[in-house]
Design a protein around this motif. Structure first.
Motif, PDB file in Angstrom:
ATOM      1  N   LYS A  27     -27.598 -10.564 -68.188  1.00  0.00           N
ATOM      2  CA  LYS A  27     -28.772 -10.006 -67.498  1.00  0.00           C
ATOM      3  C   LYS A  27     -28.713 -10.306 -65.997  1.00  0.00           C
ATOM      4  O   LYS A  27     -28.909  -9.417 -65.174  1.00  0.00           O
ATOM      5  CB  LYS A  27     -30.063 -10.597 -68.093  1.00  0.00           C
ATOM      6  N   SER A  28     -28.439 -11.577 -65.675  1.00  0.00           N
ATOM      7  CA  SER A  28     -28.362 -11.952 -64.256  1.00  0.00           C
ATOM      8  C   SER A  28     -27.191 -11.252 -63.581  1.00  0.00           C
ATOM      9  O   SER A  28     -27.266 -10.879 -62.411  1.00  0.00           O
ATOM     10  CB  SER A  28     -28.198 -13.463 -64.107  1.00  0.00           C
ATOM     11  N   THR A  29     -26.116 -11.087 -64.331  1.00  0.00           N
ATOM     12  CA  THR A  29     -24.937 -10.426 -63.767  1.00  0.00           C
ATOM     13  C   THR A  29     -25.301  -9.024 -63.275  1.00  0.00           C
ATOM     14  O   THR A  29     -24.922  -8.621 -62.164  1.00  0.00           O
ATOM     15  CB  THR A  29     -23.820 -10.337 -64.834  1.00  0.00           C
ATOM     16  N   ASN A  43     -29.163 -16.018 -74.062  1.00  0.00           N
ATOM     17  CA  ASN A  43     -28.517 -16.649 -72.904  1.00  0.00           C
ATOM     18  C   ASN A  43     -27.069 -16.182 -72.818  1.00  0.00           C
ATOM     19  O   ASN A  43     -26.384 -16.101 -73.842  1.00  0.00           O
ATOM     20  CB  ASN A  43     -28.534 -18.182 -73.029  1.00  0.00           C
ATOM     21  N   GLY A  44     -26.633 -15.880 -71.622  1.00  0.00           N
ATOM     22  CA  GLY A  44     -25.228 -15.536 -71.420  1.00  0.00           C
ATOM     23  C   GLY A  44     -24.852 -14.113 -71.777  1.00  0.00           C
ATOM     24  O   GLY A  44     -23.666 -13.795 -71.878  1.00  0.00           O
ATOM     25  N   HIS A  74     -37.178 -14.421 -70.263  1.00  0.00           N
ATOM     26  CA  HIS A  74     -37.235 -14.916 -71.641  1.00  0.00           C
ATOM     27  C   HIS A  74     -38.691 -15.104 -72.070  1.00  0.00           C
ATOM     28  O   HIS A  74     -38.947 -15.671 -73.131  1.00  0.00           O
ATOM     29  CB  HIS A  74     -36.512 -16.263 -71.754  1.00  0.00           C
TER      30      HIS A  74
HETATM   31  N1  LIG Z   1     -19.229 -16.531 -61.788  1.00  0.00           N
HETATM   32  C1  LIG Z   1     -18.904 -16.475 -63.074  1.00  0.00           C
HETATM   33  N2  LIG Z   1     -17.619 -16.603 -63.477  1.00  0.00           N
HETATM   34  C2  LIG Z   1     -17.263 -16.524 -64.772  1.00  0.00           C
HETATM   35  N3  LIG Z   1     -18.150 -16.304 -65.782  1.00  0.00           N
HETATM   36  C3  LIG Z   1     -19.434 -16.182 -65.445  1.00  0.00           C
HETATM   37  C4  LIG Z   1     -19.887 -16.264 -64.086  1.00  0.00           C
HETATM   38  N4  LIG Z   1     -21.234 -16.094 -64.071  1.00  0.00           N
HETATM   39  C5  LIG Z   1     -21.599 -15.921 -65.360  1.00  0.00           C
HETATM   40  N5  LIG Z   1     -20.531 -15.980 -66.171  1.00  0.00           N
HETATM   41  C6  LIG Z   1     -20.544 -15.782 -67.637  1.00  0.00           C
HETATM   42  O1  LIG Z   1     -20.940 -14.447 -67.878  1.00  0.00           O
HETATM   43  C7  LIG Z   1     -21.847 -14.376 -68.960  1.00  0.00           C
HETATM   44  C8  LIG Z   1     -23.149 -13.735 -68.495  1.00  0.00           C
HETATM   45  O2  LIG Z   1     -23.805 -14.598 -67.588  1.00  0.00           O
HETATM   46  P1  LIG Z   1     -25.246 -14.265 -67.002  1.00  0.00           P
HETATM   47  O3  LIG Z   1     -25.610 -15.364 -66.070  1.00  0.00           O
HETATM   48  O4  LIG Z   1     -25.261 -12.880 -66.464  1.00  0.00           O
HETATM   49  O5  LIG Z   1     -26.140 -14.320 -68.335  1.00  0.00           O
HETATM   50  P2  LIG Z   1     -27.704 -14.194 -68.528  1.00  0.00           P
HETATM   51  O6  LIG Z   1     -27.935 -13.109 -69.536  1.00  0.00           O
HETATM   52  O7  LIG Z   1     -28.378 -14.067 -67.220  1.00  0.00           O
HETATM   53  O8  LIG Z   1     -28.075 -15.594 -69.217  1.00  0.00           O
HETATM   54  P3  LIG Z   1     -29.385 -16.528 -69.114  1.00  0.00           P
HETATM   55  O9  LIG Z   1     -30.401 -15.911 -70.028  1.00  0.00           O
HETATM   56  O10 LIG Z   1     -28.920 -17.846 -69.627  1.00  0.00           O
HETATM   57  O11 LIG Z   1     -29.810 -16.565 -67.683  1.00  0.00           O
HETATM   58  C9  LIG Z   1     -22.004 -15.805 -69.463  1.00  0.00           C
HETATM   59  O12 LIG Z   1     -21.154 -15.972 -70.572  1.00  0.00           O
HETATM   60  C10 LIG Z   1     -21.545 -16.656 -68.304  1.00  0.00           C
HETATM   61  O13 LIG Z   1     -21.005 -17.860 -68.732  1.00  0.00           O
END
Ligand SMILES: Nc1ncnc2c1ncn2[C@@H]1O[C@H](COP(=O)(O)OP(=O)(O)OP(=O)(O)O)[C@@H](O)[C@H]1O
Ligand SMILES: [Mg+2]
Length: 240
Positions: free
Chosen positions: A49-51, A45-46, A187
């Motif tokens: 990936k979504s980014t 998590n975090g 996941h």
């Molecule tokens: N708009 C935002 N502003 C600041 N930080 C952000 C923002 N969106 C996400 N983050 C941070 O960036 C990091 C990556 O977030 P992201 O959502 O891409 O993770 P992820 O791999 O998709 O996680 P998950 O498996 O929980 O969905 C995290 O630490 C999150 O807290």
């Protein structure tokens, strides 16, 4: 395959101390190649990936709140900063596709309900997505509107799906993958087992290819199912 590569325009980043530029792999990012019609993004998590998926959706000109090019509904946080700093390499370019985000699917369903078009539910199983269960509405979308020369960006599609329906999704992907490209953040230890997919791991300072059996999702799930009592004993050790 349509989308071949994502390249990072690092030299255009002026301040890399904030999100998303301070995510560990982003700091070292140069480019990512797509090697198969089905690609998974995996990682804790975090890890971002979504980014990356949002940035790709942004560049595809899909609504980053979720949906396709035509679905211009608005929800909060519908922006991708990273999208301004990546370049997509296509061969050939496709314009069709869909970006599925669990968080905004509800708004997407409401958006479809509000359309004037009498055929508005044709692509969604003939009735409002609000009148189907979470998992049913996902599968309706996949079964009725996916296919052809298109790219599908799915962020945790398993969120709504039972294990059996996750298998159904794998069958849908199998039927479509000759013509459609899928990039899926997940996941699910089931989905990750899709044959001949490329799995990219976001856990470290560089995005790396990883084998299914090497993913933490596979290892932990296998360990738990084989001996839940051992895993729980370890987990609760200090409670005794
Ligand atoms: N708009 C935002 N502003 C600041 N930080 C952000 C923002 N969106 C996400 N983050 C941070 O960036 C990091 C990556 O977030 P992201 O959502 O891409 O993770 P992820 O791999 O998709 O996680 P998950 O498996 O929980 O969905 C995290 O630490 C999150 O807290
Ligand atoms: Mg995510």
């Amino acid at each position: 395959m349509y989308l071949k590569r994502v390249s990072y325009l690092k030299n255009q980043v002026l301040d890399s101390s904030n999100y998303p530029f301070n995510i560990p792999w982003v700091e070292n990012f140069e480019s990512l190649d797509f090697r198969s019609n089905v690609t998974f993004f995996v990682g804790e998590n975090g890890t971002g990936k979504s980014t990356l998926l949002e940035a790709i959706a942004d560049k595809c000109e899909f609504n980053v709140a979720g949906g396709s090019r035509n679905n211009l509904f608005e929800v909060a946080k519908a922006e991708s900063v990273l999208g301004d700093y990546i370049r997509l390499s296509w061969s050939p370019k496709v314009n069709r596709g869909f970006f599925l985000r669990a968080e905004t699917f509800y708004h997407f369903a409401s958006y479809i309900d509000a359309l004037e078009d009498p055929n508005k539910y044709a692509a969604y199983g003939g009735k409002s997505l609000h009148h189907q269960s979470h998992g049913e509405s996902y599968l309706s979308l996949f079964m009725n509107s996916f296919g052809g020369k298109a790219i599908y960006l799915l962020d945790e599609p398993e969120a709504a799906l039972s294990p059996l329906r996750q298998l159904s999704l794998m069958k849908i992907i199998k039927d479509l993958e000759n013509e459609s490209q899928f990039i899926i953040a997940t996941h699910s230890p089931i989905l990750l087992g899709y044959p001949n997919a490329t799995i990219y791991n976001f856990d470290h300072a560089k995005i790396e290819m990883i084998r299914y059996e090497e993913t933490m999702h596979y290892i932990l799930t296998k360990r738990f199912i084989e001996a839940p009592e051992l895993v729980l004993k370890e987990l609760f050790r200090d409670d005794d």
